[in-house]
Motif scaffolding. Sequence first.
Motif, PDB file in Angstrom:
ATOM      1  N   ASP A 770       0.825  -1.204   0.000  1.00  0.00           N
ATOM      2  CA  ASP A 770       0.000   0.000   0.000  1.00  0.00           C
ATOM      3  C   ASP A 770       0.863   1.258   0.000  1.00  0.00           C
ATOM      4  N   ALA A 771       1.929   1.247   0.801  1.00  0.00           N
ATOM      5  CA  ALA A 771       2.766   2.431   0.896  1.00  0.00           C
ATOM      6  C   ALA A 771       3.390   2.776  -0.451  1.00  0.00           C
ATOM      7  N   ASP A 772       3.719   1.750  -1.225  1.00  0.00           N
ATOM      8  CA  ASP A 772       4.297   1.972  -2.551  1.00  0.00           C
ATOM      9  C   ASP A 772       3.273   2.616  -3.471  1.00  0.00           C
ATOM     10  N   LEU A 773       2.042   2.095  -3.459  1.00  0.00           N
ATOM     11  CA  LEU A 773       1.019   2.616  -4.360  1.00  0.00           C
ATOM     12  C   LEU A 773       0.540   3.996  -3.924  1.00  0.00           C
ATOM     13  N   LEU A 774       0.337   4.191  -2.639  1.00  0.00           N
ATOM     14  CA  LEU A 774      -0.217   5.460  -2.170  1.00  0.00           C
ATOM     15  C   LEU A 774       0.812   6.586  -2.166  1.00  0.00           C
ATOM     16  N   ALA A 775       2.054   6.245  -1.846  1.00  0.00           N
ATOM     17  CA  ALA A 775       3.125   7.260  -1.804  1.00  0.00           C
ATOM     18  C   ALA A 775       2.690   8.494  -1.024  1.00  0.00           C
ATOM     19  N   GLY A 776       2.036   8.234   0.098  1.00  0.00           N
ATOM     20  CA  GLY A 776       1.623   9.326   0.974  1.00  0.00           C
ATOM     21  C   GLY A 776       0.235   9.863   0.722  1.00  0.00           C
ATOM     22  N   ALA A 777      -0.457   9.424  -0.315  1.00  0.00           N
ATOM     23  CA  ALA A 777      -1.812   9.908  -0.600  1.00  0.00           C
ATOM     24  C   ALA A 777      -2.800   9.363   0.427  1.00  0.00           C
ATOM     25  N   ASP A 778      -3.938  10.023   0.528  1.00  0.00           N
ATOM     26  CA  ASP A 778      -4.971   9.656   1.487  1.00  0.00           C
ATOM     27  C   ASP A 778      -5.663   8.373   1.017  1.00  0.00           C
ATOM     28  N   PRO A 779      -5.612   7.272   1.794  1.00  0.00           N
ATOM     29  CA  PRO A 779      -6.258   6.029   1.344  1.00  0.00           C
ATOM     30  C   PRO A 779      -7.773   6.159   1.206  1.00  0.00           C
ATOM     31  N   ALA A 780      -8.385   7.128   1.856  1.00  0.00           N
ATOM     32  CA  ALA A 780      -9.832   7.318   1.734  1.00  0.00           C
ATOM     33  C   ALA A 780     -10.211   8.114   0.496  1.00  0.00           C
ATOM     34  N   ARG A 781      -9.233   8.622  -0.254  1.00  0.00           N
ATOM     35  CA  ARG A 781      -9.517   9.441  -1.423  1.00  0.00           C
ATOM     36  C   ARG A 781      -8.739   8.968  -2.656  1.00  0.00           C
ATOM     37  N   THR A 782      -8.185   7.750  -2.599  1.00  0.00           N
ATOM     38  CA  THR A 782      -7.281   7.289  -3.653  1.00  0.00           C
ATOM     39  C   THR A 782      -7.631   5.861  -4.053  1.00  0.00           C
ATOM     40  N   VAL A 783      -7.466   5.557  -5.335  1.00  0.00           N
ATOM     41  CA  VAL A 783      -7.694   4.208  -5.848  1.00  0.00           C
ATOM     42  C   VAL A 783      -6.541   3.827  -6.766  1.00  0.00           C
ATOM     43  N   ALA A 784      -6.338   2.517  -6.915  1.00  0.00           N
ATOM     44  CA  ALA A 784      -5.400   1.986  -7.904  1.00  0.00           C
ATOM     45  C   ALA A 784      -6.203   1.266  -8.976  1.00  0.00           C
ATOM     46  N   VAL A 785      -5.920   1.600 -10.228  1.00  0.00           N
ATOM     47  CA  VAL A 785      -6.666   1.024 -11.352  1.00  0.00           C
ATOM     48  C   VAL A 785      -5.709   0.161 -12.166  1.00  0.00           C
ATOM     49  N   PHE A 786      -6.093  -1.119 -12.346  1.00  0.00           N
ATOM     50  CA  PHE A 786      -5.283  -2.046 -13.131  1.00  0.00           C
ATOM     51  C   PHE A 786      -6.076  -2.425 -14.383  1.00  0.00           C
ATOM     52  N   ASP A 787      -5.477  -2.178 -15.545  1.00  0.00           N
ATOM     53  CA  ASP A 787      -6.123  -2.486 -16.822  1.00  0.00           C
ATOM     54  C   ASP A 787      -5.263  -3.481 -17.587  1.00  0.00           C
ATOM     55  N   LEU A 788      -5.933  -4.398 -18.274  1.00  0.00           N
ATOM     56  CA  LEU A 788      -5.265  -5.342 -19.162  1.00  0.00           C
ATOM     57  C   LEU A 788      -5.919  -5.252 -20.528  1.00  0.00           C
ATOM     58  N   SER A 789      -5.122  -4.911 -21.530  1.00  0.00           N
ATOM     59  CA  SER A 789      -5.608  -4.820 -22.907  1.00  0.00           C
ATOM     60  C   SER A 789      -4.856  -5.847 -23.739  1.00  0.00           C
ATOM     61  N   VAL A 790      -5.601  -6.795 -24.309  1.00  0.00           N
ATOM     62  CA  VAL A 790      -5.002  -7.898 -25.064  1.00  0.00           C
ATOM     63  C   VAL A 790      -5.708  -7.986 -26.404  1.00  0.00           C
ATOM     64  N   GLU A 791      -4.935  -8.202 -27.451  1.00  0.00           N
ATOM     65  CA  GLU A 791      -5.499  -8.260 -28.803  1.00  0.00           C
ATOM     66  C   GLU A 791      -6.590  -9.328 -28.890  1.00  0.00           C
ATOM     67  N   GLY A 792      -7.713  -8.931 -29.466  1.00  0.00           N
ATOM     68  CA  GLY A 792      -8.810  -9.866 -29.673  1.00  0.00           C
ATOM     69  C   GLY A 792      -9.673 -10.116 -28.460  1.00  0.00           C
ATOM     70  N   GLU A 793      -9.417  -9.425 -27.349  1.00  0.00           N
ATOM     71  CA  GLU A 793     -10.181  -9.666 -26.121  1.00  0.00           C
ATOM     72  C   GLU A 793     -10.773  -8.356 -25.610  1.00  0.00           C
ATOM     73  N   PRO A 794     -11.931  -8.427 -24.942  1.00  0.00           N
ATOM     74  CA  PRO A 794     -12.455  -7.219 -24.296  1.00  0.00           C
ATOM     75  C   PRO A 794     -11.482  -6.742 -23.225  1.00  0.00           C
ATOM     76  N   PRO A 795     -11.380  -5.432 -23.025  1.00  0.00           N
ATOM     77  CA  PRO A 795     -10.488  -4.945 -21.975  1.00  0.00           C
ATOM     78  C   PRO A 795     -10.944  -5.424 -20.600  1.00  0.00           C
ATOM     79  N   SER A 796      -9.977  -5.653 -19.729  1.00  0.00           N
ATOM     80  CA  SER A 796     -10.252  -6.121 -18.367  1.00  0.00           C
ATOM     81  C   SER A 796      -9.719  -5.086 -17.390  1.00  0.00           C
ATOM     82  N   ARG A 797     -10.511  -4.816 -16.354  1.00  0.00           N
ATOM     83  CA  ARG A 797     -10.114  -3.800 -15.377  1.00  0.00           C
ATOM     84  C   ARG A 797     -10.467  -4.269 -13.972  1.00  0.00           C
TER      85      ARG A 797
END
Length: 901
Positions: A770-797
């Motif tokens: 968490d500390a790596d992703l937040l880097a000091g940001a407020d956990p109550a106001r911050t999100v991490a978004v992970f997206d995967l885009s692969v040829e021929g497939e719907p995007p995944s998030r």
Amino acid sequence: MHTRSIPVTPVQGTRSLFVLRALCFIALFAALAGAQAVEQRQLDQGWEFRRISAGAGDEDPAGIGSAWRPASMPGTVHTDLLAHGLIPDPYVGAPEAGLQWIGLADWEYRTTFQVSGNMRRAARSELAFEGLDTFAEVFLNDEKVLDADNAFRTWRIPVQGRLREGANELRVVLRSPIRRLLPGVQAMPHRIAGNYPSPYGDEPKDAMTANFARKPGYHYGWDWGPRYVTAGIWRAVRLTSWDVARVQDLQVRQDHVAGDVAELTAIPTVDVARPGRYRVRVWQTSPDGRRTLASERELELSPGIGRVPLSFRIRHPQRWYPVGYGAQPLYAFAVELAQGGKVVDTRSVRTGLRSVELRRERDVAGRSFAFVVNGIPVFAKGANSIPFDMFPSRVTPAQLRRVLQSAVDANMNMVRSWGGGYYESDAFYDIADELGLLVWQDFMFGGGMQPAYDPGFRANVVAEAEDQVRRLRNHPSIVLWCGNNEEEIAWKYWGHGKALKDADPAFAARVWDGYVQLFDRDLRRVVAEEAGGIAYWPSSPSDDMAEAANTPASGDMHYWEVWGNPARPPSAYLDVTPRFMSEYGLQAWPVRRTIDRVIGSDEQRIDSPLVEAHQKFLAGKGNERLLHYIRMEFGEPRDFDDFVYLSQVMQAEGIGLAARHHRASRPHTMGSLYWQLNDVWPGASWSGVDWFGRWKALQFHARRFFAPVAVSALRKDGRTTVSAVSDRTVPRRGEWRLRVMDLRGRVLRDERKAIEVAPLSSMRLSAYDDADLLAGADPARTVAVFDLSVEGEPPSRQVVYFTEARNIAWPASAVRAELHADRRGARLELTADAVARAVWIDFGEFDAEPADNALTLLPGERVALRVSSDAEPDALRRALRITTLADALSEPSSSRSTATP
């Protein structure tokens, strides 16, 4: 052509069951239609029913007396009473307690049918009941011809010499299963464990009869459905006559199927009335409609029932695959029986050609559990199916297709047909074959313990198993036969075995020995002999009768520590990594349109009697458990609408967490089947699709977390592990992306990496504290978004949150909606100016289906969705209501988004 005689394998008994799937083979046999020497009639007209005169003390609250009334066939007592307006709708309101008298009464059905002179004089005539529920006495022209005691068997009655030319009367007396069995149960010094005691007094809570009846167990009530102990003639009744010979059944055994050749054996079961020389031909129709002669023999047949195997090959077969792995081509095979140049009977089946294996290989962790189809290890994605209605005779093929298609649309490839209901209709398996849905098939034992120490009970079950395995063995969708649901672990771990051992050690030993005989030997033998190479599994969960069951090291698991143990939050799903998870679940209420059909708006309160009547967990108090899980993540709902909405969000997100974990654990884990796919009536349950076929949020989430190629970002103990999972059989190139942003969309971190996703794999991409992703940001106001885009497939998030939703500083409702009319109907466009979690689109009283729902929108995103509905766009626009977590967790409760013109 061979003219020498070949041996005929004898068959014990006459319990083989066939189904003529005319929809597949009309063209194939049009030329033979006039040549049939077998006459068959379905007896589905002119039926009447009545209640047999009540004895002293019997209730007759409906005041129906004993008058005869028209009945539907097939049907049940409850549906016939409802059709005459003699009882209220069993699903609306809370009529359940007042309808228990029906299961305590005896009932009678009758019809009159005509018999021609030829049929009366036929050498063989057979009356077949494909479903008698359950204790039935059958009379033909006032002569008793059958005492039946099993709703799952096909009862075949020889009636030659008993038919009259002209009118014949058929009567069926159905005895109350409770009254039939209760004296024997009460006389037992020590009783075996049952399932759900009746809260209505129709039988004592300490003397449950359901486990002693070969009848659908869910009729006696479950924690997702009501108690309606019905009776009836619930499947077809047929009269068949023949003078020469009849093809009673046809098995197409798949001895070896590979890409270059399929080695098959067609095994017709023939019932011969006239001995002599016969020609047997097997015709093959390929998926493209080409018809060829596959094999033929001439042989002498003696009177009686026997099997005639004929082997043949298909070069370069078109193989059948599970959905997502290939196509589902289906072959038609027909056997033609002729004597003296005249065809006397034919029988047809449809099947797909595939190899299937339950692979159990030893490794450092224990032993694997994986289904391998055509050499491909398949990660099983899906859910458990329960009965589609309390009264199975009214389930339609359209209803089955809607739900099974919903499973496929949600990227499922397997359903487990659970053991507390009934063996599904032919239509269920035909649809599964067409859609490529694998079926894990339970025998019909739903829980508790069975009186398998009784040899007569075991013999009855073996006859049932032979009927059902023979009926269903040609379906390529069926990949496993399982002995029962949860009986092994109930005996070993839930106190069932210990309590009986403490009370009566000798009787306890008899009970367990009977269990082992039935589930480890008898049913295993039936499957080995009759199922054509499909694997057998003695119980679910189990490790094939090993001492320990329900363990992550080997076999399949049911995991109910989440939900069953309120101390365990959904994140506990990440603590268990099974070989195959065949049950786990969280509850939710259905959508408001469904609730409105059965509960009036003035009663829609969490603790109202009508709401509790449709919440069967904890005998109506299950909303307290549901509230507990809602509060864990979201806090206190403000009203009933928010309670329903948040229940669906909690269910969808919790099950998604477990399913993503299972997929990310491949190949150690090779299956994730949540509880449950469908509903038996409108009410609170663990389903993703409600009784009307409407999707809950879970079903929309399943389409995403079961996508063939998907990202899995699992946060536990302050650390997020990211994986890419793929069910594809070839590698795919693409890119995965990490963004850390605040709720208004300000990006704090943005990274992209190219990736080649390996086939049939789970690939760990990275892990972050968490500390790596937040880097000091407020956990109550911050999100991490992970997206995967692969040829021929719907995007995944996947969006990762750093604290519970109740603690997040959600901006005010952030979604704007515009609904546009065009030539194709309606198009809905959504935009968000802040992170909008759990966006739910609803059209009030209108049945309108957006192409997607239960969405999370990021700031600045625009999503366009097609809306399917018969309603006019202007009416949809006025009815449109959009809810997000920001709405549900903020004040006031009316702050929901609506459409703009």
